[in-house]
Design an enzyme around this catalytic site. Structure first.
Site, short mmCIF file in Angstrom:
data_model
loop_
_atom_site.label_atom_id
_atom_site.label_comp_id
_atom_site.label_asym_id
_atom_site.label_seq_id
_atom_site.Cartn_x
_atom_site.Cartn_y
_atom_site.Cartn_z
N ILE A 129 45.68 88.03 78.75
CA ILE A 129 46.21 87.29 77.62
C ILE A 129 45.22 87.40 76.46
O ILE A 129 44.04 87.06 76.61
CB ILE A 129 46.46 85.81 77.99
N LYS A 130 45.71 87.88 75.32
CA LYS A 130 44.84 88.04 74.15
C LYS A 130 44.79 86.74 73.36
O LYS A 130 45.83 86.18 72.99
CB LYS A 130 45.35 89.17 73.25
N VAL A 131 43.57 86.29 73.13
CA VAL A 131 43.33 85.04 72.41
C VAL A 131 42.35 85.31 71.27
O VAL A 131 41.26 85.85 71.52
CB VAL A 131 42.74 83.97 73.35
#
Length: 333
Positions: A129-131
């Site tokens: 998951i890109k944050v």
């Protein structure tokens, strides 16, 4: 190129449905890449320009624009993750990344909830998951990783962002490890070429070296990550495509940043240029701190405020992702 000896690997910075079914699998079979990244701009380009989504979109009538986007993106990421699973199962890379809604970059709880929901909907372990690396993002990274969800920290421009990211990731990995012996990993996406596109015009006027700031800044952050040493956290060099007018070799930002225990995510044509380079695989990092500091001291003496540049680049990056996301949703309404 995947180099198991040095731990350097290439990921492709592109997602599109027909590509996943065809060229993506070919690149994997040939050992050219072992991972993939996506972002709102990539999905906006794919969904609005490719006919491959027409059939599924017809079945999604009645849903909101964001629900349509998520249905399309989840299927693409799931298929990419399945194709990458053999690499993941061999304890190589094998990850594909999907970014949370960019409008949530300053909302920790909403970022955690969306990241968890997307990860569960995709249902594959090798999804990151890109944050965005914002103040709200660091706590979201910790919470996701302690739940066993791997994270790609994006829009990293500064050493300070990298340090805060590492601290959050280490806490998350350690907490997860207390209760589970599974696998959770993190990558820190260091944005590179945007520095040069922003500064090189001015540097040329001042008679200072061009096409160096992005590489040296990335090298400095790589040194920070290397010094912090965590086997489950890697530097990932992003924004590594060369734009028209820069006058650089297409694979410049790969060859200049080839390093042990690192990843470079790049557009397809950039990867093809690197594959054709007879010097591919030659390590270029680490670079000594004295060399890096000399460049940034020269910028300071020339009146360039690098802290202001850092801030502007982060703001511009967040805004670009928000605009791409918004544009895509409008076409799906």
């Amino acid at each position: 190129m995947v180099d198991e000896t040095s731990g350097f690997s290439l990921w492709v910075d592109f997602i599109e449905r027909d590509f996943i079914k065809n060229e993506f699998k070919d690149m994997l079979d040939r050992g050219i890449i072992d991972g993939a990244t996506s972002n709102p701009s990539i999905f906006e380009n794919a969904i609005t320009k490719s006919p491959a989504y027409k059939e599924q979109l017809e079945s999604l009538s009645g849903l909101s624009a964001k629900e349509k986007y998520e249905a399309l993106a989840i299927e693409d990421i799931k298929n990419a993750a399945k194709a990458l699973r053999p690499y993941y199962d061999q304890a190589l890379e094998g990850y594909v990344s999907i970014e949370v809604d960019p409008y949530l970059s300053n909302d920790t709880e909403a970022t955690i909830a969306e990241g968890k929901r997307l990860f569960e909907a995709i249902g594959e372990p090798n999804v990151m998951i890109k944050v965005p690396a914002t103040e709200a993002g660091y706590e979201a990274m910790f919470e996701l990783m302690r739940k066993g969800i791997s994270v790609n920290a994006t829009l990293v421009f500064t050493p300070e962002q990298a340090i805060k990211t590492i601290e959050a990731m280490k806490r998350g990995i350690n907490r997860f490890g207390q209760f589970d012996d599974g696998r959770v990993e993190g990558v820190i996406s260091i944005f590179v070429s945007r520095f040069d596109r922003k500064l090189d015009g001015k540097l040329k006027e001042l008679g200072l070296p061009t096409a160096k700031t992005g590489v040296l800044n990335a090298a400095k952050i790589y040194n920070v990550i290397k010094e912090k040493r965590h086997p489950a956290i890697k530097a990932l060099f992003a924004s590594t495509g060369v734009k028209e007018g820069q006058g650089l070799p297409a694979d410049y930002y790969i060859t200049e940043l080839c390093a042990k225990h690192s990843i470079n995510t790049a557009p397809i044509d950039t990867i093809k240029a690197y594959e054709a380079n007879p010097n591919k695989g030659k390590l270029a990092l680490p670079i000594e701190e004295e060399v890096i500091d000399a460049h940034f001291n020269a910028l300071k003496e020339a009146g360039i405020d690098i802290e202001k540049v850092y801030s502007e680049l982060l703001d511009e990056g967040l805004k670009a992702f928000e605009e791409a996301f918004s544009d895509m949703l409008k076409t799906l309404e």
